[in-house]
Design a protein around this motif. Structure first.
Motif, short mmCIF file in Angstrom:
data_model
loop_
_atom_site.label_atom_id
_atom_site.label_comp_id
_atom_site.label_asym_id
_atom_site.label_seq_id
_atom_site.Cartn_x
_atom_site.Cartn_y
_atom_site.Cartn_z
N GLY A 52 -18.27 -13.98 -57.90
CA GLY A 52 -19.49 -13.44 -57.93
C GLY A 52 -20.74 -13.82 -58.53
O GLY A 52 -22.00 -13.71 -58.02
N THR A 98 -12.66 -13.50 -60.01
CA THR A 98 -13.41 -12.58 -59.17
C THR A 98 -14.83 -12.66 -59.62
O THR A 98 -15.65 -12.87 -58.85
CB THR A 98 -12.84 -11.09 -59.00
OG1 THR A 98 -11.64 -11.42 -58.51
CG2 THR A 98 -13.74 -10.43 -58.02
N ASP A 103 -18.52 -4.55 -60.42
CA ASP A 103 -17.87 -4.83 -59.43
C ASP A 103 -16.74 -5.32 -59.67
O ASP A 103 -15.65 -5.39 -58.81
CB ASP A 103 -18.95 -5.40 -58.47
CG ASP A 103 -19.90 -4.54 -58.05
OD1 ASP A 103 -20.31 -3.52 -58.35
OD2 ASP A 103 -20.82 -5.24 -57.38
N ALA A 104 -16.85 -6.70 -60.38
CA ALA A 104 -15.66 -7.54 -60.33
C ALA A 104 -14.43 -6.71 -61.19
O ALA A 104 -13.16 -6.97 -60.77
CB ALA A 104 -16.00 -8.80 -61.00
N GLU A 141 -23.99 -14.81 -56.40
CA GLU A 141 -25.37 -14.28 -56.54
C GLU A 141 -26.26 -15.26 -57.15
O GLU A 141 -27.33 -14.80 -56.62
CB GLU A 141 -25.00 -13.06 -57.69
CG GLU A 141 -25.92 -12.11 -57.92
CD GLU A 141 -26.27 -11.25 -56.52
OE1 GLU A 141 -27.42 -10.59 -56.25
OE2 GLU A 141 -25.22 -10.83 -55.54
N LEU A 179 -22.49 -6.92 -61.60
CA LEU A 179 -21.61 -7.98 -61.29
C LEU A 179 -20.35 -7.88 -61.96
O LEU A 179 -19.14 -7.85 -61.23
CB LEU A 179 -21.90 -9.33 -61.38
CG LEU A 179 -23.18 -9.90 -60.37
CD1 LEU A 179 -23.90 -10.84 -61.01
CD2 LEU A 179 -22.72 -9.96 -58.81
#
Length: 77
Positions: free
Chosen positions: A43, A39, A11-12, A47, A8
């Protein structure tokens, strides 16, 4: 299957997962700015199906701190 906390963050922040460690802190890399922080928060909330308090969002200053904060919400990350 849920994404890991490391994934996570990766990705962010648009970085390789290998660069994510508990020592990674807010603004220690150019990618972790205020936009990326929000962001990341979105996330995490999506999630783990939680809603973080504003104080926790502001206090989330490192990967290690994120683990501590998520534990308060019953998330083992």
């Amino acid at each position: 299957m849920k994404k890991s906390l490391v994934q996570l963050f990766a990705d962010a922040l648009a970085i390789a997962p290998e660069l994510v460690s508990d020592d990674l802190t807010y603004q220690s890399i150019p990618q972790w700015d205020s936009v990326a922080h929000m962001t990341l928060i979105a996330g995490l909330e999506d999630e783990y199906e939680i809603m973080l308090d504003t104080d926790d969002i502001i206090d989330m200053s490192s990967v290690a701190k994120a683990r501590q904060i998520l534990a308060k919400y019953g998330v083992e990350a």
